[in-house]
Design an enzyme around this catalytic site. Structure first.
Site, short mmCIF file in Angstrom:
data_model
loop_
_atom_site.label_atom_id
_atom_site.label_comp_id
_atom_site.label_asym_id
_atom_site.label_seq_id
_atom_site.Cartn_x
_atom_site.Cartn_y
_atom_site.Cartn_z
N SER A 54 -10.81 -0.81 2.53
CA SER A 54 -10.12 -0.99 3.82
C SER A 54 -9.76 0.38 4.38
CB SER A 54 -8.83 -1.79 3.63
OG SER A 54 -9.09 -3.04 3.07
N ARG A 85 0.84 -1.21 0.00
CA ARG A 85 0.00 0.00 0.00
C ARG A 85 0.87 1.27 0.00
NH1 ARG A 85 -3.12 -3.53 -1.06
NH2 ARG A 85 -5.23 -3.76 -0.27
N GLU A 91 -5.32 3.71 5.89
CA GLU A 91 -4.93 3.54 4.49
C GLU A 91 -5.63 4.59 3.65
OE1 GLU A 91 -5.13 1.92 0.65
OE2 GLU A 91 -6.70 1.01 1.88
N1 EPU Z 1 -11.08 -11.06 9.32
C1 EPU Z 1 -11.89 -11.24 10.40
N2 EPU Z 1 -12.91 -10.34 10.60
C2 EPU Z 1 -13.12 -9.31 9.77
C3 EPU Z 1 -12.29 -9.13 8.67
C4 EPU Z 1 -11.25 -10.02 8.45
O1 EPU Z 1 -11.71 -12.15 11.19
O2 EPU Z 1 -14.06 -8.55 10.03
C5 EPU Z 1 -10.02 -12.04 9.08
C6 EPU Z 1 -10.35 -12.93 7.87
O3 EPU Z 1 -11.10 -14.04 8.24
C7 EPU Z 1 -8.97 -13.31 7.37
C8 EPU Z 1 -8.14 -12.09 7.67
O4 EPU Z 1 -8.82 -11.36 8.70
O5 EPU Z 1 -8.46 -14.39 8.10
C9 EPU Z 1 -7.89 -11.20 6.45
O6 EPU Z 1 -9.15 -10.77 5.92
P1 EPU Z 1 -9.41 -10.60 4.33
O7 EPU Z 1 -8.95 -11.81 3.62
O8 EPU Z 1 -10.81 -10.17 4.16
O9 EPU Z 1 -8.41 -9.47 3.87
P2 EPU Z 1 -7.91 -8.13 4.57
O10 EPU Z 1 -6.52 -8.35 5.03
O11 EPU Z 1 -8.90 -7.65 5.57
C10 EPU Z 1 -6.79 -7.16 2.41
C11 EPU Z 1 -6.82 -5.87 1.64
C12 EPU Z 1 -8.08 -5.77 0.80
C13 EPU Z 1 -8.11 -6.95 -0.16
C14 EPU Z 1 -8.07 -8.25 0.65
C15 EPU Z 1 -7.99 -9.48 -0.20
C16 EPU Z 1 -5.59 -4.28 3.00
C17 EPU Z 1 -5.63 -3.06 3.87
N3 EPU Z 1 -6.76 -4.73 2.56
O12 EPU Z 1 -7.89 -7.11 3.32
O13 EPU Z 1 -8.01 -4.57 0.03
O14 EPU Z 1 -9.27 -6.93 -0.97
O15 EPU Z 1 -6.90 -8.26 1.51
O16 EPU Z 1 -6.72 -9.61 -0.76
O17 EPU Z 1 -4.51 -4.76 2.72
C18 EPU Z 1 -8.62 -2.27 0.08
O18 EPU Z 1 -7.42 -2.01 0.10
O19 EPU Z 1 -9.49 -1.36 0.10
C19 EPU Z 1 -9.06 -3.67 0.10
C20 EPU Z 1 -10.33 -4.02 0.15
#
Ligand code: EPU
Length: 343
Positions: free
Chosen positions: A230, A161, A325
């Site tokens: 995010s 990011r 972010e």
């Molecule tokens: N999780 C929870 N509860 C929640 C949200 C997430 O327990 O409310 C857990 C999920 O179960 C998982 C982990 O946290 O084990 C990661 O969650 P997720 O796979 O949804 O991805 P993220 O890390 O929350 C990142 C990016 C997203 C991108 C996804 C998929 C960042 C800041 N965000 O989210 O990007 O779509 O991975 O690759 O790195 C964005 O930047 O706007 C965005 C949506």
């Protein structure tokens, strides 16, 4: 090119919060962009799709909305398809278009809101692929000299990011086009959880559909519920800090990040039982805790107060600091959560 005075920015940002710009122009050509940059103003803001921005206040300056369009293709190399994409093209429509042409490789980045010119700034990434993986170059207009210069991916200094456009080139350069290179033959990237079940022989279109489905299940549609994706970055901590937290939370999701460890901010927020937590019209999304939504009437102050509450709660519970972010724009330019006042 029409200069609009005291113009409401609400339709141009995915958060859908009221904020006014002293001056506002839309540019569709490089010549118009150069003319806009010559307009006298105390400060200016280059606006793309507005999908990663929160206007914390009215903006005392000139907003230049980039609507440069056009895509050219070079297929002369046997091992790569090269695309030159103007900054104002909608990212998701561009991804769809590539797949319709049979150019595979962007399917993991489907449904990311915003425009192509914004993609390098925060090095957009999802489901195991980042813009930096497919970026050939970034063409940039220097605001001082009005010269156009091509940056290699190395010069863009892509990180998680992050890029040079958030740092050294912030307020100094306007991205006017992005070069994308898609390797031939195409190789599916299905390491990320929900994609793994597709199997190694999944087509790019099947991956695209699965990514769209996964995003639609977890992430709110900004056309229905204002949001900026995010809100916080996933925090990166050192291994000593990680071991201490993991000892208490053995099932905590985590990922390698060089010598350090990246945690899932959504999980940390979720563990604090903040899903659905509301402050005025702003709410922690009920399906994905990393997203703050505008339930309809949120003010910037509602969002800021909620974000500070999330930050404080996660810090108190886990000792981990969350950094936003989403970019914050104040009356006099970019600001941040620590400095912004609450109304
Ligand atoms: N999780 C929870 N509860 C929640 C949200 C997430 O327990 O409310 C857990 C999920 O179960 C998982 C982990 O946290 O084990 C990661 O969650 P997720 O796979 O949804 O991805 P993220 O890390 O929350 C990142 C990016 C997203 C991108 C996804 C998929 C960042 C800041 N965000 O989210 O990007 O779509 O991975 O690759 O790195 C964005 O930047 O706007 C965005 C949506």
């Amino acid at each position: 090119m029409q200069i609009l005075k005291n113009h409401n920015l609400k339709p141009y940002t995915s958060f859908g919060v009221d904020a006014y710009a002293a001056q506002f122009v839309t540019v569709t050509t490089l010549t118009e962009l150069k003319s806009a940059l010559a307009l006298p103003t105390p400060q200016r803001l280059i606006l793309g799709g507005g999908s990663n921005l929160l206007f914390c206040d009215d903006f005392d300056g000139l907003v230049i909305r980039i609507c440069l369009t056009g895509i050219t293709v070079n297929e002369s190399a046997s091992d790569v398809v090269s695309l030159h994409v103007s900054a104002g093209e909608n990212w998701h429509e561009f991804v769809q278009w590539t797949l319709a042409q049979g150019y595979d490789g962007l399917e993991n980045l489907a449904l990311i809101p915003g425009v192509v010119g914004a993609a390098p700034v925060q090095n957009i990434g999802a489901y195991g692929v980042e813009l930096g993986d497919v970026c050939d170059y970034v063409d940039v207009l220097n605001i001082e000299t009005l010269a156009v210069r091509r940056y290699t991916p190395e010069e863009c200094q892509f990180g998680y990011r992050d890029s040079i456009f958030k740092r050294e080139l912030k307020d100094r350069a306007v991205i006017i086009a992005v070069g994308i290179k898609l390797a031939k033959p195409w190789v599916a990237k299905i390491n990320y959880g929900p994609l793994a079940s597709l199997g190694a022989d999944a087509s790019a279109v099947a991956i695209f559909k699965q990514v769209c489905l996964t995003r639609q299940q977890k992430l709110p549609d900004p056309n229905k519920l204002g949001n900026a994706g995010s809100f916080f970055k996933n925090p990166i901590i050192n291994k000593i800090q990680f071991s201490a937290i993991a000892a208490l939370h053995p099932h905590m999701p985590h990922y390698p990040a060089g010598d350090d460890i990246k945690l899932a901010a959504g999980w940390l927020i979720d563990q604090c039982e903040l899903k659905g937590y509301q402050q005025g019209g702003a709410q922690v999304h009920t399906e994905q805790a990393l997203v703050i939504v505008n339930t309809g009437s949120a003010t910037a102050t509602d969002i800021i107060v909620l974000a500070k509450h999330i930050q404080t709660t996660v810090l108190a519970r886990f000792g981990v600091e969350l950094h936003h972010e989403v970019r914050f724009m104040g009356r006099d330019g970019e600001t941040n959560l620590a400095e912004v006042s609450c109304g």
